[in-house]
Design an enzyme around this catalytic site. Structure first.
Site, PDB file in Angstrom:
ATOM      1  N   GLU A   1      -4.255   1.107  -0.592  1.00  0.00           N
ATOM      2  CA  GLU A   1      -5.373   0.172  -0.682  1.00  0.00           C
ATOM      3  C   GLU A   1      -6.462   0.498   0.337  1.00  0.00           C
ATOM      4  O   GLU A   1      -7.658   0.464   0.013  1.00  0.00           O
ATOM      5  CB  GLU A   1      -4.890  -1.270  -0.455  1.00  0.00           C
ATOM      6  CG  GLU A   1      -3.842  -1.741  -1.432  1.00  0.00           C
ATOM      7  CD  GLU A   1      -2.410  -1.540  -0.953  1.00  0.00           C
ATOM      8  OE1 GLU A   1      -1.572  -2.416  -1.255  1.00  0.00           O
ATOM      9  OE2 GLU A   1      -2.115  -0.522  -0.281  1.00  0.00           O
TER      10      GLU A   1
ATOM     11  N   CYS B   1       0.233  -5.637   1.473  1.00  0.00           N
ATOM     12  CA  CYS B   1       0.774  -6.203   2.710  1.00  0.00           C
ATOM     13  C   CYS B   1      -0.335  -7.002   3.413  1.00  0.00           C
ATOM     14  O   CYS B   1      -1.490  -6.988   2.972  1.00  0.00           O
ATOM     15  CB  CYS B   1       1.279  -5.072   3.606  1.00  0.00           C
ATOM     16  SG  CYS B   1      -0.060  -4.067   4.309  1.00  0.00           S
TER      17      CYS B   1
ATOM     18  N   CYS C   1      -3.466  -4.848   4.275  1.00  0.00           N
ATOM     19  CA  CYS C   1      -4.265  -4.487   3.105  1.00  0.00           C
ATOM     20  C   CYS C   1      -4.955  -5.705   2.498  1.00  0.00           C
ATOM     21  O   CYS C   1      -6.108  -5.620   2.077  1.00  0.00           O
ATOM     22  CB  CYS C   1      -3.399  -3.776   2.081  1.00  0.00           C
ATOM     23  SG  CYS C   1      -2.833  -2.162   2.665  1.00  0.00           S
TER      24      CYS C   1
END
Length: 157
Positions: A57, A85, A88
């Site tokens: 990402e 996560c 990101c």
């Protein structure tokens, strides 16, 4: 069978995930789309670069920003094979991506609703829509296959 745009773009993200898999990286792929065109593609490179920030990402956001010559990715969408996560998700919010399509949930570290929800549980200036489940089986399969392969490598099989 007619493939819709969501599936088409998630397949592109899955192709990126396969590149990561082949490099023994956790197989996560991401693409960023603007006006129905892919403007950035990326896959995880943490191990290869020895850099904890080299998630698919983040790399995709960097590439899209460079392509548009702007850190604001207004009216862009991201397709990612595994739920982002917290790092990101924060980058997605800060880059002003409009919507994220997530293939598979990440029950351990997912920050778009599975473990926590940075996109909707907090008031930020940017609201990011999130939709789960595009090509979910394919996205789950590549991750499960990867960790099975890693266990086999570690056990010497």
């Amino acid at each position: 069978m007619v493939i819709n745009n969501k599936e088409k773009f998630m397949k592109a993200a899955l192709n990126e995930a396969k590149k990561a898999y082949n490099k023994l990286e956790i197989p996560v792929g991401a693409v960023i789309v603007k006006e129905n065109k892919i403007i950035a593609r990326a896959h995880n490179l943490k191990e290869f670069k020895q850099d904890a920030t080299k998630h698919a990402e983040i790399i995709a956001i960097e590439k899209a920003s460079k392509k548009l010559n702007n850190w604001r990715l207004n009216n862009c969408e991201m397709y990612v094979t595994l739920e982002p996560c917290p790092m990101c998700a924060g980058a997605i919010i800060n880059s002003r991506i409009k919507k994220v399509y997530v293939g598979s949930k990440d029950l351990k570290t997912g920050a778009c609703g599975s473990k926590l929800n940075l996109l909707n549980d907090y008031e930020f200036d940017t609201i990011v829509e999130c939709e789960f489940g595009t090509l979910e089986n394919e996205c789950q399969t590549i991750v499960k296959s990867f960790f099975k392969k890693i266990r086999e490598i570690k056990s010497g099989r």
